[in-house]
Design a protein around this motif. Structure first.
Motif, PDB file in Angstrom:
ATOM      1  N   GLU A 187      21.380  26.540 -17.851  1.00  0.00           N
ATOM      2  CA  GLU A 187      21.058  25.708 -16.690  1.00  0.00           C
ATOM      3  C   GLU A 187      19.580  25.335 -16.615  1.00  0.00           C
ATOM      4  N   ASN A 188      18.713  26.305 -16.730  1.00  0.00           N
ATOM      5  CA  ASN A 188      17.297  25.945 -16.615  1.00  0.00           C
ATOM      6  C   ASN A 188      16.471  26.486 -17.772  1.00  0.00           C
ATOM      7  N   ILE A 189      16.440  25.714 -18.839  1.00  0.00           N
ATOM      8  CA  ILE A 189      15.720  26.166 -20.041  1.00  0.00           C
ATOM      9  C   ILE A 189      14.208  26.230 -19.811  1.00  0.00           C
ATOM     10  N   ASN A 190      13.746  25.564 -18.739  1.00  0.00           N
ATOM     11  CA  ASN A 190      12.305  25.611 -18.474  1.00  0.00           C
ATOM     12  C   ASN A 190      11.821  27.005 -18.073  1.00  0.00           C
ATOM     13  N   ASP A 191      12.774  27.851 -17.654  1.00  0.00           N
ATOM     14  CA  ASP A 191      12.374  29.207 -17.273  1.00  0.00           C
ATOM     15  C   ASP A 191      12.298  30.148 -18.470  1.00  0.00           C
ATOM     16  N   PHE A 192      12.789  29.686 -19.629  1.00  0.00           N
ATOM     17  CA  PHE A 192      12.691  30.525 -20.826  1.00  0.00           C
ATOM     18  C   PHE A 192      11.285  30.455 -21.407  1.00  0.00           C
ATOM     19  N   ASP A 193      10.809  31.573 -21.937  1.00  0.00           N
ATOM     20  CA  ASP A 193       9.563  31.484 -22.699  1.00  0.00           C
ATOM     21  C   ASP A 193       9.913  31.138 -24.147  1.00  0.00           C
ATOM     22  N   SER A 194       8.894  30.976 -24.981  1.00  0.00           N
ATOM     23  CA  SER A 194       9.123  30.512 -26.345  1.00  0.00           C
ATOM     24  C   SER A 194      10.020  31.473 -27.127  1.00  0.00           C
ATOM     25  N   THR A 195       9.851  32.768 -26.890  1.00  0.00           N
ATOM     26  CA  THR A 195      10.636  33.770 -27.612  1.00  0.00           C
ATOM     27  C   THR A 195      12.116  33.606 -27.312  1.00  0.00           C
ATOM     28  N   GLN A 196      12.437  33.431 -26.036  1.00  0.00           N
ATOM     29  CA  GLN A 196      13.835  33.299 -25.624  1.00  0.00           C
ATOM     30  C   GLN A 196      14.455  32.008 -26.162  1.00  0.00           C
TER      31      GLN A 196
END
Lengths: 253, 304
Positions: free
Chosen positions: A87-96
């Protein structure tokens, strides 16, 4: 052989970005498009597939709106479509984010991966090399062209003296700069076929991932700092005045 | 705070951004270790203020750029918060080191403060993001966004021999047609757009560039329509530049172009249309035709 293309849906480069309540307002985005460098990657991947056979799988991660992106990729020739539902990929950091994409690439059975050198929203450029690291692949960034060559690949990238062609073998990731050829336009048949093409939806759980928690937290988004209004002059006679100001006020020449 | 700076090199010396990376690390209260790929410029790095130690990593792998191999060779020497330049090679090595270590990376940072709080432009400068990182991370810094550290240091230099397999082989070098300065390296840029009429008129901008040691840039429109090299393109699908002085000639200022140059220190716009959006970001705007303004610019700069 399977070639994966990683695609990201971003606000069109002509779209205005508005911030409300400390976050970029995605609902205010007038048009969503392919991230521009991804288009070059997709076209180059299609050409590589046409020259050597195989299948092309288009992979994207994001909310439901991203399915349109996959249909657009199918309309120009992507064989298989994979939507990693998040749903919200903006909340993932680069690792995730990289773990997610690397798992999808591995599940798709691809040994060659094409992507853009950076996405037009985050402007980072971490995904290509990061995914390469996780799947144990070579990576070439800033690529403008890829051809198959004696069992491997020959990629064109910039060098300190101009450009160079570098040889690399699979598994490898090519992160594209502006390429040699613009993305082809779909024809009517392609668009009709794309409508019927099934989209495989993979959830984070189905990929068998535990992404953990993000190591970074976004405090806020804000509009860029407003520049104080500049000085405006009429006519070419003012050029010498401006040059004087560049020397005496700005100290830049 | 533990902090490692990975030096950026150009030719056989340090790239000027290296000193900015060290300056930024010092501003966080760190005395960084500086890791030098290939050992180029190690002595110079040791003489920069605030450096606690220089690790010169040497090995055959540094003769070809392979981000994966470089990351494998450099990562064991890094500790804590790792800082590189947001150049194309710096970004790639940084991303691989971050993935290797399982720590987050934040690219193209323009502001840092204690804690660590990080600001960076997103959507090509149409917005700014502020994030907080807890724990180790990798960050890449935009050129010219941070003050350089001074000189006068005398850190020790350790040499580490690190042999790593390279998976990329250079088969053919294609030299560029001109020896012109690249826009991403230049301190002054003069760019042309559709308003200058035709490709041949770029020669006038080149003459101005030669007087002040500037690079010549171009808008997307002229790169696509007139076949100018993409390496000249400034904007969202070209290069993002932050020179001291950016002179835009005959460029209306589409939002994508502004995204690539709006953080230049000073902007001069020359355009015959007083309503052109480029004037909105210009420090000095000149409403005039390029045919009148460019010769005047040449004359004024020559007489400095």
């Amino acid at each position: 052989m399977t070639i994966a293309v990683l695609l990201k849906q971003v606000p069109d480069t002509t779209a205005k970005i508005t911030v409300s309540n400390g976050r970029v307002d995605e609902n205010a985005v007038s048009k969503w498009s392919f991230s521009p460098y991804d288009e070059y990657a997709l076209e180059a991947a299609l050409q590589l597939k046409e020259s050597m056979g195989g299948e092309l799988v288009a992979i994207t991660a994001g909310p439901a709106r991203c399915e349109k992106l996959l249909r657009d990729a199918a309309a120009v020739g992507a064989d298989n479509l994979v939507h990693i539902s998040a749903e919200n990929i903006n909340d993932f950091d680069s690792t995730q984010m990289q773990k997610l994409l690397a798992a999808a690439v591995e599940k798709s059975g691809s040994s060659v991966v094409f992507c853009g050198k950076q996405a037009a929203d985050t402007n980072s450029g971490s995904t290509g090399p990061g995914v390469a690291e996780l799947i144990g692949a070579s990576c070439i960034t800033m690529v403008s062209e890829v051809i198959s060559d004696s069992g491997g690949y020959l990629a064109t990238r910039p060098s300190s003296s101009g450009h160079e062609k570098v040889a690399v073998s699979a598994p490898c990731v090519f992160a594209f700069d502006k390429g040699v050829v613009e993305m082809r336009r779909p024809n009517v048949r392609g668009i009709m076929m794309a409508k019927k093409k099934p989209i495989e939806t993979w959830s984070i759980e189905e990929l068998g991932l535990d992404l953990g928690t993000s190591g970074i937290s976004i405090d806020s988004h804000s509009p860029p700092a407003e520049k104080p209004p500049g000085q405006k002059f009429e006519g070419a006679d003012s050029v010498s005045t401006v040059v004087g100001k560049l020397r005496d006020e700005a100290n830049v020449i | 705070m533990q902090c490692t700076v990975i030096a950026e090199t150009v030719g056989d010396s340090l790239h000027p951004i290296t000193s900015q990376l060290i300056g930024a690390a010092s501003s966080l209260g760190a005395s960084p270790i500086v890791v030098v790929p290939g050992g180029i410029g190690s002595e110079e790095a040791a003489s920069i203020d605030g450096v606690s130690k220089v690790v010169s990593v040497v090995g055959d792998c540094f003769s070809t750029f392979d981000g994966g191999a470089w990351a494998t060779a450099l990562s064991p020497q890094c500790n804590g918060v790792i800082i590189t330049g947001a150049t194309s090679n710096g970004r790639e090595v940084a991303a691989r080191i971050a993935a290797k270590r399982g720590v987050p990376i934040i690219q193209d940072v323009t502001g840092l403060s204690d804690g660590i709080t990080i600001t960076r432009p997103i959507y090509s400068g149409k917005a700014v993001e502020t994030t907080t990182v807890s724990g180790d991370c990798v960050i890449t810094l935009r050129a010219n966004a941070f003050d350089s550290a001074g000189s006068g240091g005398s850190a020790a230099v350790n040499v580490v021999d690190q042999s790593v397999d390279v998976s990329i082989a250079v088969k053919e070098a294609i030299n560029k047609a001109t020896e012109r300065l690249d826009v991403s390296e230049a301190d002054i840029i003069i760019s042309g757009g559709r308003g200058i009429g035709q490709k041949e008129n770029f020669s006038h901008l080149e003459e101005v560039a030669d007087i002040i040691g500037a690079a010549v840039g171009a808008s997307r429109a002229v790169v696509d329509e007139w076949g100018m090299p993409h390496s000249m393109q400034v904007g969202q699908t070209g290069k993002t530049v932050t020179p001291s002085l950016y002179i835009a000639v005959g460029i209306s200022g589409a939002i994508q172009h502004l995204a690539g140059m709006r953080s230049s220190k000073y902007i001069v716009a020359i355009n015959k249309d007083p309503e052109a959006p480029i004037f909105g970001v210009a420090d000095y705007g000149i409403v005039a035709t390029w045919e009148d303004a460019v010769p005047a610019l040449k004359a004024a700069l020559s007489s400095l």
